[in-house]
Design a protein around this motif. Structure first.
Motif, short mmCIF file in Angstrom:
data_model
loop_
_atom_site.label_atom_id
_atom_site.label_comp_id
_atom_site.label_asym_id
_atom_site.label_seq_id
_atom_site.Cartn_x
_atom_site.Cartn_y
_atom_site.Cartn_z
N LYS A 236 53.16 63.86 2.08
CA LYS A 236 53.44 64.44 3.34
C LYS A 236 52.48 65.15 4.22
CE LYS A 236 57.45 65.88 6.08
NZ LYS A 236 58.79 66.66 5.97
N ASN A 237 51.89 66.24 3.43
CA ASN A 237 51.01 67.00 4.34
C ASN A 237 49.65 66.34 4.48
OD1 ASN A 237 49.55 67.53 2.22
ND2 ASN A 237 50.17 69.73 2.02
N ARG A 238 49.59 65.24 3.80
CA ARG A 238 48.14 64.65 4.21
C ARG A 238 48.36 63.44 5.43
NH1 ARG A 238 46.46 64.04 -1.86
NH2 ARG A 238 45.65 66.06 -2.01
N GLN A 239 49.58 63.21 5.71
CA GLN A 239 49.80 62.36 6.70
C GLN A 239 49.04 62.84 8.17
OE1 GLN A 239 54.23 62.01 6.28
NE2 GLN A 239 53.72 59.35 6.29
N TYR A 240 48.46 61.78 8.78
CA TYR A 240 47.75 62.47 9.92
C TYR A 240 48.06 61.59 11.08
CZ TYR A 240 43.85 62.70 13.34
OH TYR A 240 43.22 62.96 14.26
N HIS A 241 48.08 62.13 12.28
CA HIS A 241 47.98 61.30 13.63
C HIS A 241 47.18 62.29 14.55
CE1 HIS A 241 51.45 63.32 15.51
NE2 HIS A 241 51.98 63.12 14.31
N HIS A 242 46.71 61.77 15.63
CA HIS A 242 45.90 62.87 16.48
C HIS A 242 47.09 63.81 16.98
CE1 HIS A 242 44.16 64.20 20.34
NE2 HIS A 242 42.93 63.75 19.78
N PRO A 243 46.79 65.14 17.10
CA PRO A 243 47.70 66.07 17.31
C PRO A 243 48.28 65.88 18.75
CG PRO A 243 45.55 67.10 17.08
CD PRO A 243 45.47 65.68 16.57
N GLN A 244 47.74 65.13 19.84
CA GLN A 244 48.23 65.08 21.15
C GLN A 244 48.62 63.66 21.25
OE1 GLN A 244 44.78 66.41 23.03
NE2 GLN A 244 45.51 68.59 22.17
N VAL A 245 48.99 62.85 20.20
CA VAL A 245 49.67 61.58 20.36
C VAL A 245 50.95 61.62 19.57
CG1 VAL A 245 49.47 59.23 20.01
CG2 VAL A 245 47.52 60.57 20.85
N GLN A 246 51.86 61.29 20.29
CA GLN A 246 53.33 61.19 19.49
C GLN A 246 53.66 59.84 19.18
OE1 GLN A 246 54.82 64.43 19.24
NE2 GLN A 246 53.06 64.91 20.42
N VAL A 247 54.43 59.73 18.32
CA VAL A 247 54.60 58.53 17.47
C VAL A 247 55.35 57.74 18.64
CG1 VAL A 247 57.11 59.26 16.62
CG2 VAL A 247 56.03 57.41 15.66
N LYS A 248 55.94 58.02 19.50
CA LYS A 248 56.67 57.29 20.68
C LYS A 248 55.36 56.47 21.59
CE LYS A 248 59.21 60.26 22.95
NZ LYS A 248 59.79 61.19 23.80
N GLU A 249 54.46 57.39 21.38
CA GLU A 249 53.45 56.87 22.35
C GLU A 249 52.55 55.59 21.69
OE1 GLU A 249 51.66 60.53 24.89
OE2 GLU A 249 52.05 60.71 22.51
N MET A 250 52.72 55.65 20.25
CA MET A 250 51.95 54.64 19.49
C MET A 250 52.95 53.29 19.38
SD MET A 250 49.13 55.73 18.63
CE MET A 250 48.48 54.64 17.27
N MET A 251 54.15 53.31 19.78
CA MET A 251 55.04 52.25 19.77
C MET A 251 54.83 51.00 20.45
SD MET A 251 58.80 53.89 18.70
CE MET A 251 59.14 54.84 17.23
N LEU A 252 54.48 50.05 20.01
CA LEU A 252 54.18 48.85 21.00
C LEU A 252 55.25 47.85 21.21
CD1 LEU A 252 50.92 48.38 18.72
CD2 LEU A 252 50.93 49.32 21.48
N ARG A 253 56.53 48.07 20.99
CA ARG A 253 57.45 47.37 21.01
C ARG A 253 58.89 48.06 20.61
NH1 ARG A 253 55.01 46.07 16.27
NH2 ARG A 253 53.62 45.06 17.36
#
Ligand SMILES: Cc1cc2nc3c(=O)[nH]c(=O)nc-3n(C[C@H](O)[C@H](O)[C@H](O)COP(=O)(O)O)c2cc1C
Length: 253
Positions: A236-253
């Motif tokens: 878990k603590n190695r999962q990464y995403h850009h700190p200013q990008v939320q999962v919602k913003e990555m959703m394409l559909r």
């Protein structure tokens, strides 16, 4: 128009900074292929480096863009360290469409593939501060519509890794699988996958298809750590995403 391809938000975040500075729109590559871009005077592509080269998805989708031949076309590569032969590849793909690449550069950001090698991409967030001045300089160049291709030195590794058979093998080695016991059927992976390559089965379990481009979006955003690569469980603590990008913003559909 700024166009991005992103698995964990680094390229999206870089693209956003550029789009704000240039006062231009930003859209995902998978959407851009369905749009008429022929009236756009500026086309910027922001994407990651994969295996010292271009992500296969970017190379395949790029020729489908409807770009004006007179447009100012630039690329910015958000990479862990090495852009490799990315610029050569993109320049060739664009040339085949009669389009000249005007500007290219790279910016270093956390390496999201480090998780596969049991390293923590979150330990690399120092790169944001360290390379912020470089991004400012790139933005300045783009504001001035500068023409300059900042090549990395040509990489034999990149060339080898870009050979179709090896590329398929390498990308295949990053191919994720869903752990059916851990999967809770939330569907996040199906929405963040830029390839639309993950679906939910009748029993609401994620099923990964054959059209993976190895962006690792599913692995990094799974709230259950149910996506595994190479049979290795995700920590878990190695999962990464850009700190200013939320999962919602990555959703394409
Ligand atoms: C399959 C794969 C291969 C990668 N290969 C490279 C590489 O050759 N050189 C490099 O600097 N970074 C490499 N990376 C790291 C990414 O380029 C980097 O983390 C990028 O910022 C991810 O962008 P994103 O967050 O927009 O998806 C690789 C990442 C993945 C998933």
């Amino acid at each position: 128009m700024i166009i991005y391809f992103s698995g964990t938000g680094n390229s999206l975040a870089v693209g956003r900074k550029i789009s704000a500075a240039l006062n231009d729109k930003i859209i995902p590559l998978v959407e851009a292929v369905n749009q008429d871009l022929s009236s756009e005077q500026t086309i910027g592509l922001v994407y990651p480096s994969y295996d010292f080269n271009v992500p296969p998805a970017v190379r395949m989708l790029l020729p489908k863009l409807n770009i004006n031949k007179e447009a100012y076309v630039f690329i910015v590569i958000a990479c862990g360290a090495q852009a490799g032969n990315s610029i050569w590849t993109i320049r060739r793909v664009l040339r085949e469409k009669g389009i000249n690449l005007a500007y290219s550069n790279k910016i270093r950001v956390p390496d999201n593939s480090a998780i596969v090698f049991s390293r923590n991409p979150n330990d690399q967030v120092w790169k944001f501060e360290r390379f912020a001045p470089r991004l400012e300089k790139i933005i300045d160049d783009l504001k001035n519509k500068k023409r300059a291709l900042h090549y990395n030195s040509w990489s034999f590794m990149g060339w080898i890794m870009g050979q179709p058979k090896l590329e398929k093998k390498l990308i295949g080695s990053f191919r994720p699988a869903s752990n059916q016991e851990k999967c809770i059927g939330c569907g996040i992976c199906t929405k963040v996958c830029p390839m639309n390559n993950i679906s939910l089965s009748e029993t609401k379990k994620a099923v990964v298809g054959d059209n993976c481009t190895a962006c690792l979006s599913c692995l990094h955003f799974c709230p259950q750590q149910a996506i595994e690569v190479g049979g290795k469980e995700t920590i878990k603590n190695r999962q990464y995403h850009h700190p200013q990008v939320q999962v919602k913003e990555m959703m394409l559909r």
